[in-house]
Design a protein around this motif. Structure first.
Motif, mmCIF file in Angstrom:
data_model
loop_
_atom_site.group_PDB
_atom_site.id
_atom_site.type_symbol
_atom_site.label_atom_id
_atom_site.label_comp_id
_atom_site.label_asym_id
_atom_site.label_seq_id
_atom_site.Cartn_x
_atom_site.Cartn_y
_atom_site.Cartn_z
ATOM 1 N N ILE A 1 45.578 -9.172 15.355
ATOM 2 C CA ILE A 1 45.824 -8.225 14.273
ATOM 3 C C ILE A 1 47.114 -8.573 13.539
ATOM 4 N N THR A 2 47.032 -8.573 12.209
ATOM 5 C CA THR A 2 48.198 -8.864 11.369
ATOM 6 C C THR A 2 48.622 -7.678 10.515
ATOM 7 N N LYS A 3 47.690 -6.750 10.241
ATOM 8 C CA LYS A 3 48.010 -5.618 9.364
ATOM 9 C C LYS A 3 47.091 -4.456 9.710
ATOM 10 N N VAL A 4 47.655 -3.238 9.639
ATOM 11 C CA VAL A 4 46.886 -2.032 9.939
ATOM 12 C C VAL A 4 47.180 -0.986 8.873
ATOM 13 N N LYS A 5 46.141 -0.347 8.374
ATOM 14 C CA LYS A 5 46.284 0.768 7.432
ATOM 15 C C LYS A 5 45.611 1.980 8.061
ATOM 16 N N VAL A 6 46.402 2.927 8.519
ATOM 17 C CA VAL A 6 45.905 4.066 9.279
ATOM 18 C C VAL A 6 45.550 5.207 8.327
ATOM 19 N N ASP A 7 44.465 5.895 8.634
ATOM 20 C CA ASP A 7 44.101 7.107 7.911
ATOM 21 C C ASP A 7 44.853 8.270 8.562
ATOM 22 N N TYR A 8 45.972 8.667 7.949
ATOM 23 C CA TYR A 8 46.819 9.700 8.551
ATOM 24 C C TYR A 8 46.207 11.091 8.445
ATOM 25 N N SER B 1 43.193 11.743 9.566
ATOM 26 C CA SER B 1 42.336 11.940 10.733
ATOM 27 C C SER B 1 43.111 12.659 11.828
ATOM 28 N N GLU B 2 42.394 13.354 12.675
ATOM 29 C CA GLU B 2 43.022 14.252 13.646
ATOM 30 C C GLU B 2 43.969 13.517 14.586
ATOM 31 N N ASN B 3 43.532 12.393 15.141
ATOM 32 C CA ASN B 3 44.342 11.644 16.099
ATOM 33 C C ASN B 3 44.798 10.302 15.549
ATOM 34 N N MET B 4 44.740 10.143 14.235
ATOM 35 C CA MET B 4 45.083 8.873 13.586
ATOM 36 C C MET B 4 44.301 7.709 14.197
ATOM 37 N N ASP B 5 43.032 7.962 14.497
ATOM 38 C CA ASP B 5 42.191 6.951 15.135
ATOM 39 C C ASP B 5 41.129 6.414 14.179
ATOM 40 N N HIS B 6 41.446 6.417 12.886
ATOM 41 C CA HIS B 6 40.577 5.819 11.879
ATOM 42 C C HIS B 6 41.451 5.048 10.892
ATOM 43 N N GLY B 7 40.828 4.085 10.222
ATOM 44 C CA GLY B 7 41.554 3.303 9.227
ATOM 45 C C GLY B 7 40.949 1.922 9.061
ATOM 46 N N LYS B 8 41.759 1.013 8.533
ATOM 47 C CA LYS B 8 41.342 -0.372 8.322
ATOM 48 C C LYS B 8 42.345 -1.306 8.970
ATOM 49 N N ALA B 9 41.853 -2.449 9.405
ATOM 50 C CA ALA B 9 42.716 -3.438 10.059
ATOM 51 C C ALA B 9 42.342 -4.828 9.565
ATOM 52 N N TRP B 10 43.331 -5.700 9.507
ATOM 53 C CA TRP B 10 43.146 -7.092 9.104
ATOM 54 C C TRP B 10 43.683 -8.000 10.202
ATOM 55 N N GLY B 11 43.123 -9.188 10.271
ATOM 56 C CA GLY B 11 43.585 -10.118 11.291
ATOM 57 C C GLY B 11 42.955 -11.486 11.132
ATOM 58 N N ILE B 12 43.243 -12.344 12.106
ATOM 59 C CA ILE B 12 42.712 -13.714 12.143
ATOM 60 C C ILE B 12 41.681 -13.777 13.267
#
Length: 219
Positions: A96-103, A105-116
């Motif tokens: 994982i190189t980058k994470v965009k969290v959906d703040y 969401s109830e437990n911040m357990d959703h969003g988008k992630a980028w990586g290699i």
């Protein structure tokens, strides 16, 4: 003299407001992929998960369920999937190189992630968005095992084998070569037993874009 086009400020503002409202009314991922673990249904769509997935849903974790409890949301760490561990002997994982969290969401357990991505021991060079982050089969690779995954060297590609063309197709190819080359002796045509095109999602998207570019947009 070309008539100057009048700028309609109110109409342009109304268009932007409609676009903004459509954007705000779209459901968030935390709404779309929310799951009732008792009924195994998604409240937003009302659809039930396949019965074969129930065991993994209860035992395994989604990617952001793991990231939410980690320092820096797991940036720099390695993650793999249960299905990869079961199906492939070569290591397959995301760094994982980058994470965009959906703040929201109830437990911040959703969003988008980028990586290699490293798939079957072959590491890709470009960073891209991780797919299937909502699946319940993600696993964190422990720190003491990361180097073992990284040090894996894939086996060399086997040599390409060739077979002869069917008789009729062989005769057609030889005739074409003779016609193009004149008196020069034609080479024996052979068919390589190797697929030069990787039939993945990116390939079909490129094919669809190429088809739309040639055909144009339907009116």
């Amino acid at each position: 003299m070309v008539k100057k086009k009048r700028l309609r400020l109110i109409a342009e503002m109304a268009r932007k407001i409609r676009a903004y409202r459509e954007l705000k009314s779209r459901p968030r991922e935390s709404q779309k992929y929310a799951l009732d673990y008792e009924t195994m249904k998604r409240p937003f769509t009302g659809k039930m998960l396949p019965v074969l997935a129930w065991q993994d849903v209860r035992r395994e974790s989604r990617l952001f369920s793991l990231l939410a409890g980690m320092r820096l949301f797991g940036v720099g760490r390695l993650f793999t999937r249960k299905s990869w561990l079961e199906d492939h002997s070569e290591p397959s994982y995301w760094q994982i190189t980058k994470v965009k969290v959906d703040y929201t969401s109830e437990n911040m357990d959703h969003g988008k992630a980028w990586g290699i991505l490293t798939y079957k021991g072959k590491k890709e060079s470009e960073v891209k968005e991780m797919d299937k982050v909502m699946y319940h089969d993600w696993r964190l690779i422990p720190k003491h095992m990361e180097q073992q995954f990284k040090d894996f060297e894939p086996l060399p590609e086997p040599p390409v084998r060739y077979v002869a063309y069917p008789p009729l197709l062989r005769a057609m190819l030889l005739a074409q070569q003779k016609k193009a080359g004149g008196s020069r002796a034609a080479e024996e045509p052979v068919l390589p037993l190797k697929r030069d095109v990787l039939l993945n999602k990116d390939y079909f998207q490129t094919q669809e874009q190429e088809r739309q570019r040639k055909e144009g947009t339907a009116v």
